[in-house]
Design an enzyme around this catalytic site. Structure first.
Site, PDB file in Angstrom:
ATOM      1  N   LYS A 172      -1.472  -2.828  -3.194  1.00 15.60           N
ATOM      2  CA  LYS A 172      -0.898  -2.192  -1.994  1.00 15.60           C
ATOM      3  C   LYS A 172      -1.380  -0.749  -1.918  1.00 15.60           C
ATOM      4  O   LYS A 172      -0.740   0.153  -2.453  1.00 15.60           O
ATOM      5  CB  LYS A 172       0.627  -2.271  -2.059  1.00 15.60           C
ATOM      6  N   LYS A 202       7.606  -5.009  -6.845  1.00 18.87           N
ATOM      7  CA  LYS A 202       6.818  -3.856  -6.388  1.00 18.87           C
ATOM      8  C   LYS A 202       7.096  -2.631  -7.251  1.00 18.87           C
ATOM      9  O   LYS A 202       8.234  -2.415  -7.676  1.00 18.87           O
ATOM     10  CB  LYS A 202       7.177  -3.516  -4.941  1.00 18.87           C
TER      11      LYS A 202
HETATM   12  P1  13P Z   1       5.644   2.427   4.622  1.00 19.23           P
HETATM   13  O1  13P Z   1       4.950   1.277   5.280  1.00 19.23           O
HETATM   14  O2  13P Z   1       6.767   3.001   5.442  1.00 19.23           O
HETATM   15  O3  13P Z   1       4.696   3.452   4.096  1.00 19.23           O
HETATM   16  O4  13P Z   1       6.377   1.843   3.349  1.00 19.23           O
HETATM   17  C1  13P Z   1       5.697   0.954   2.560  1.00 19.23           C
HETATM   18  C2  13P Z   1       6.295   0.969   1.230  1.00 19.23           C
HETATM   19  O5  13P Z   1       6.839  -0.001   0.778  1.00 19.23           O
HETATM   20  C3  13P Z   1       6.200   2.194   0.439  1.00 19.23           C
HETATM   21  O6  13P Z   1       6.444   1.889  -0.898  1.00 19.23           O
END
Ligand code: 13P
Length: 338
Positions: free
Chosen positions: A219, A136
């Site tokens: 995402k 990620k």
């Molecule tokens: P949240 O769901 O708390 O926004 O976090 C997701 C995430 O991985 C942010 O990078």
């Protein structure tokens, strides 16, 4: 790049209506969350909390992949078992956050650019030997007075594309995360316009850097008004704006979209995801799932409070929130599940 491997990993993560649990909070974010919950902010407490998560019974019924932070991928449970192994034994695919955080963009006050490309090829190779099959990288986009600038968009989508190409070279699936923040007074229309612009710039850059769109997970944020906006929208309005925005900017060849929760409450995040899947089933060319951190973890962290006597209760709550998110992914959420 072996696109078959990438596709296989994505299919396994989202099999049977499952989604992703983000448990990759960096040390400063962990410190902030633990401080707010009144839990001592030590590496050992962070380890105990991550152990609580990876050993939650039945978590794999709704979670197909979990994103770890560098600290956690190197840690072990009390039994001396690496956390990654505990996840794999439970049938959950381990992923890893590989960006090094969002830093101020010079000459552009209040705008950020995510760093971490230097040495990334070598870090990915190491994480792969540890068992990570996906990664990620989060870019942070802020809406405010006089911002967002084109320079900020350019710097961030460039980094996302370089990162995604390096991941695919290593047969690791990149989660590509351009987060437009909910912080601010902006309207839902402003979120829509900015998100659409960022996503279009992103896909143009992914194309330029020869990223295989069938081997990524996107995402994004949902299309909601800023937290400080006096005019907040209904669940159905948010679902419609989100679907329209994504349809306008995300190619159908992308296999899966997994939303961040971004500071929405667990219930609201589930309601929005549910409405997207329920109201627009026939308009979604992608899997539309979740990659929540706070919207799955927060109630469990609040119950745990750092006490071993609360572990079981916290795990039940974590498992229940994950089940609710998975139900929303299928468009089968109902408020009686709360
Ligand atoms: P949240 O769901 O708390 O926004 O976090 C997701 C995430 O991985 C942010 O990078």
């Amino acid at each position: 790049m072996n696109s078959k491997v990438l596709k296989q990993t994505i299919a396994e993560i989202f099999a049977n209506g499952k989604g992703i649990l983000a448990m990759d909070e960096s040390t400063p974010t962990c410190k902030k969350r633990f401080e707010a919950a009144g839990i001592p902010q030590t590496i050992e407490m962070y380890r105990q909390y991550r152990q609580l998560i990876v050993t939650t019974p039945g978590l794999n019924e709704s979670i197909g992949g979990a994103i770890l932070f560098d600290e956690t991928i190197r840690q072990q449970t009390d039994d001396g078992e690496p956390m990654v192994k505990a996840l794999m034994k439970a049938g959950i695919i381990p992923g890893i956050k590989v960006d090094m955080g969002a830093k101020p963009l010079p000459e552009f006050p209040k705008e950020l650019v995510t760093e971490g490309l230097d040495g990334l090829r070598e870090r990915l190779a190491e994480y792969k030997t540890m068992g990570a099959r996906f990664a990620k990288w989060r870019a942070v986009i802020t809406i405010g007075e006089g911002i967002l600038t084109d320079a900020c968009i350019h710097a961030n989508v460039h980094a996302l594309a370089r990162y995604a190409a390096l991941c695919q070279e290593a047969d690791i699936v990149p989660i590509v995360e351009p987060e437009v923040l909910m912080d601010g007074n902006h309207s839902i229309q402003e979120t829509y316009d900015v998100t659409e612009k960022v996503l279009k710039a992103l896909f143009s850059k992914l194309y330029l850097f020869k990223v295989d769109l069938e081997g990524i997970i996107l995402k994004p944020n949902m299309i909601v008004a800023g937290k400080g906006c006096p005019n907040q929208n209904s669940v159905d309005e948010v679902a419609e704006a989100t679907v329209n925005c994504l349809r306008s900017a995300v190619p159908a060849s992308v296999p899966a979209i997994a939303f961040l929760s971004g500071g929405q409450s667990p219930k609201v995040a589930a309601e929005h995801l549910n409405a997207i899947n329920k109201n627009f089933k026939d308009r979604l060319p992608w899997i539309v799932a979740f990659s929540f951190a706070r919207a799955i973890q927060q109630p469990a962290l609040d119950v745990w409070k750092g006490e071993s006597s609360n572990i079981k209760k916290a795990q039940e709550i974590l498992s229940s929130r994950a089940k609710i998110a998975a139900a929303a992914r299928r468009g089968e959420y109902n408020s009686v599940m709360e």
